[in-house]
Design an enzyme around this catalytic site. Sequence first.
Site, mmCIF file in Angstrom:
data_model
loop_
_atom_site.group_PDB
_atom_site.id
_atom_site.type_symbol
_atom_site.label_atom_id
_atom_site.label_comp_id
_atom_site.label_asym_id
_atom_site.label_seq_id
_atom_site.Cartn_x
_atom_site.Cartn_y
_atom_site.Cartn_z
ATOM 1 C CD GLU A 22 -0.809 0.784 3.677
ATOM 2 O OE1 GLU A 22 -1.365 1.860 3.428
ATOM 3 O OE2 GLU A 22 -0.744 0.302 4.828
ATOM 4 C CG ASP A 139 -7.865 -1.158 5.875
ATOM 5 O OD1 ASP A 139 -8.150 -0.521 4.844
ATOM 6 O OD2 ASP A 139 -6.926 -0.847 6.640
ATOM 7 C CE LYS A 156 0.553 2.229 14.301
ATOM 8 N NZ LYS A 156 0.776 3.282 13.315
#
Length: 299
Positions: A22, A139, A156
Amino acid sequence: MIVVGDEVQTAIKAQQAVVALESTIFSTLGLPSPANAEALQICLSAVRQSGAVPALTAVLDGVIWAGVPEELHERVLNATAKVAARDLAIASSQKMASGATTVSASVLIAHQSGIDVFATGGIGGVHRESQITGDISADLDAIAQYPITVVSAGAKAFLDLPRTLEYLETQSVPVVGWRTNDFPAFYTRDSGLQISHRVEDAKGAARLHRDRKSLGQGGVLLVVPIPLEAELDSSRIDQAIEMSLAEVQLRGLAGPAVTPRVLAAVEKATEGESVAANLALAEHNASIAGQIAVELANP
Ligand code: PSU
Ligand code: MN
């Protein structure tokens, strides 16, 4: 329209190993300059050292690239628009000058181009308080939809990790640990959450990828813990995340602006320690993705 770069196209035709990357992570939306440029170089090299060809995705002058040519890399580093899967057709039809692709856009591009393996740092996920904001990264649905093995260091800890795992289960995405049963939390090797399945090597990951594909199903999320020597202290990172989320809430941010803002705030709160960790894990993931792509190309 998707344009596959020459080197990538040659590799795909010859059934050689290719890894999609990406570009939001390599833009200043993901990492501060000059660490973003360094991250791009080390990830490209890591894929090559594993014996695979890297295919950097991005949008430039309305062209959706799988394998941005080297002379255009600088423009990717400076891209300030974030392009998720839903934005791709807008970016091409309106000839967007430069756009940094997210995981959702990249797995779509990879699939359309005939690429099976993708590497990044961390994926987007279910945000904390999503029951109020509705903020769930695209995503997750894109990984569920496209038959790509996605290599990441988990997600995260500013996200709601338990809900992220629940969501992936609902969407039938297998979450598989690389030599671990602990779900990694990007900067740290262990989120405290368990995952049921693991693979020990690239062969195992490649077998899983093939079987999944032959069932006509979508992607696999392979989670790789950050290398031990690069891991950050978890109480320090938790503190930084709390501060960062408070800042984002104060600003009343929503939509695609949330993640880049939190990333920048975490960098500030950790005095750049987070950046070094990010580089180390991204390189490691790119290397493992390369090994898996090589294994798929040479069964
Ligand atoms: N998480 C990171 N670094 C990143 C991103 C996520 O640790 O650079 C980027 C990726 O491109 C990911 C995107 O696909 O943010 C997710 O954005 P959102 O939360 O708006 O879906
Ligand atoms: Mn979001």
